[in-house]
Design an enzyme around this catalytic site. Sequence first.
Site, mmCIF file in Angstrom:
data_model
loop_
_atom_site.group_PDB
_atom_site.id
_atom_site.type_symbol
_atom_site.label_atom_id
_atom_site.label_comp_id
_atom_site.label_asym_id
_atom_site.label_seq_id
_atom_site.Cartn_x
_atom_site.Cartn_y
_atom_site.Cartn_z
ATOM 1 N N HIS A 235 0.838 -1.202 0.000
ATOM 2 C CA HIS A 235 0.000 0.000 0.000
ATOM 3 C C HIS A 235 0.874 1.255 0.000
ATOM 4 O O HIS A 235 0.469 2.304 -0.499
ATOM 5 C CB HIS A 235 -0.905 0.039 1.244
ATOM 6 N N ASP A 305 -4.894 -6.019 -7.513
ATOM 7 C CA ASP A 305 -5.107 -5.216 -6.317
ATOM 8 C C ASP A 305 -5.193 -3.762 -6.791
ATOM 9 O O ASP A 305 -4.919 -3.450 -7.951
ATOM 10 C CB ASP A 305 -3.947 -5.418 -5.331
#
Length: 381
Positions: A235, A305
């Site tokens: 992330h 993702d």
Amino acid sequence: MKKLNISKLYIKRFLSRIILISIFLFALQAKAVEKLERDSLERLAARMLIVGFKGDVITSDNPVVSYLKDTKVGGIILFDIDLTGTRKLGSRNITGREQLQQLTDSLRHIAGYPVVITADQEGGLVQRLKPQYGYEAVPSAKTIGKIGNVDTTYYWGTVMAKQLKEAGINLNLAPEVDIHKDDCPVIGKLDRSYSIDPDSVALHATVTIDAFHDNGVKVTLKHFPGHGSATADSHYGLTDVTNTWNESELIPFKTLIDLDKADAIMTAHIFNRNLDPDYPATLSKKIITDLLRDQLNYDGVVITDDLYMQGIIDNYSIEEALTLAINAGADMIIVGNNITTGFEADRPAKLVKIIADAVESGDIDVARLQEANLRIDELLR
């Protein structure tokens, strides 16, 4: 004689005008065909997007109306916390059971076509349908794995499946089939894996998937080719697993593919130079096509993702990332609009244009979009 010459001149001019008009009409027709082709191309591109939005009710001015009616995206991803806003419980799309049912009903009604509606419901620390909104709490995968009883695993899989089915969510972004490592900040430290043993992971994932399928909800295995050995969180930046990843991390994926349990598989934004010396998994043809599809014989939907996670967007432009991911073999692209890189209301339309432009320029083969759409059709059956 003079009159004859005038007649010939008139006829010549008349024929010239006819030719010019014909050329003009042909040009208009060509433009119409070109526009039709562009429209069709954009439709194919839009169906490959799974996008997020703000709001727990749908008002006419909410951008999601345009996402579905105009852009016609393929999927919507739901969150309960707005990470680009207050970060409080219930600040995004989910505030209660009845509210969520009404929200997903509205999304389907606005779309008027089959659409993926998805969320992350793993249990433990990663569950969008929380007790605060009236749902039963589900233990983490690590807790379930430690109990080690398949009946218990099936029970909790059934609880989650019924929650999602009632809520109108048709695809779960779970189960986690990464292996457990204590020092992995985004998997192990959050108790998201069933076990350090890949065979145990495969067993509990199989039972969980059976519970979901028995209750009419499809699943997504994540994160290919294995995120459990990562010592960083993608992330927030590039995650290199070259020195920590082990081939045994493929075992749960291979087992579930062989058992025909995988409706979709999500890629990881991890870099492993032993698998691909140039690109992270989400952007790697060697990993998605050569390894996942050709070696492991998987032919279902591959979902990335979130493409705006910093592990990707800090290192590639969105144009590069989209082109690489699609050429690598990704069928659906998550753009949740709910991470540190911020929310942009018009982002889905921009991405459709980028993809369509890339096809027209020859950077992406249109056959790749058509292939992805066929897989999406199958996922929505």
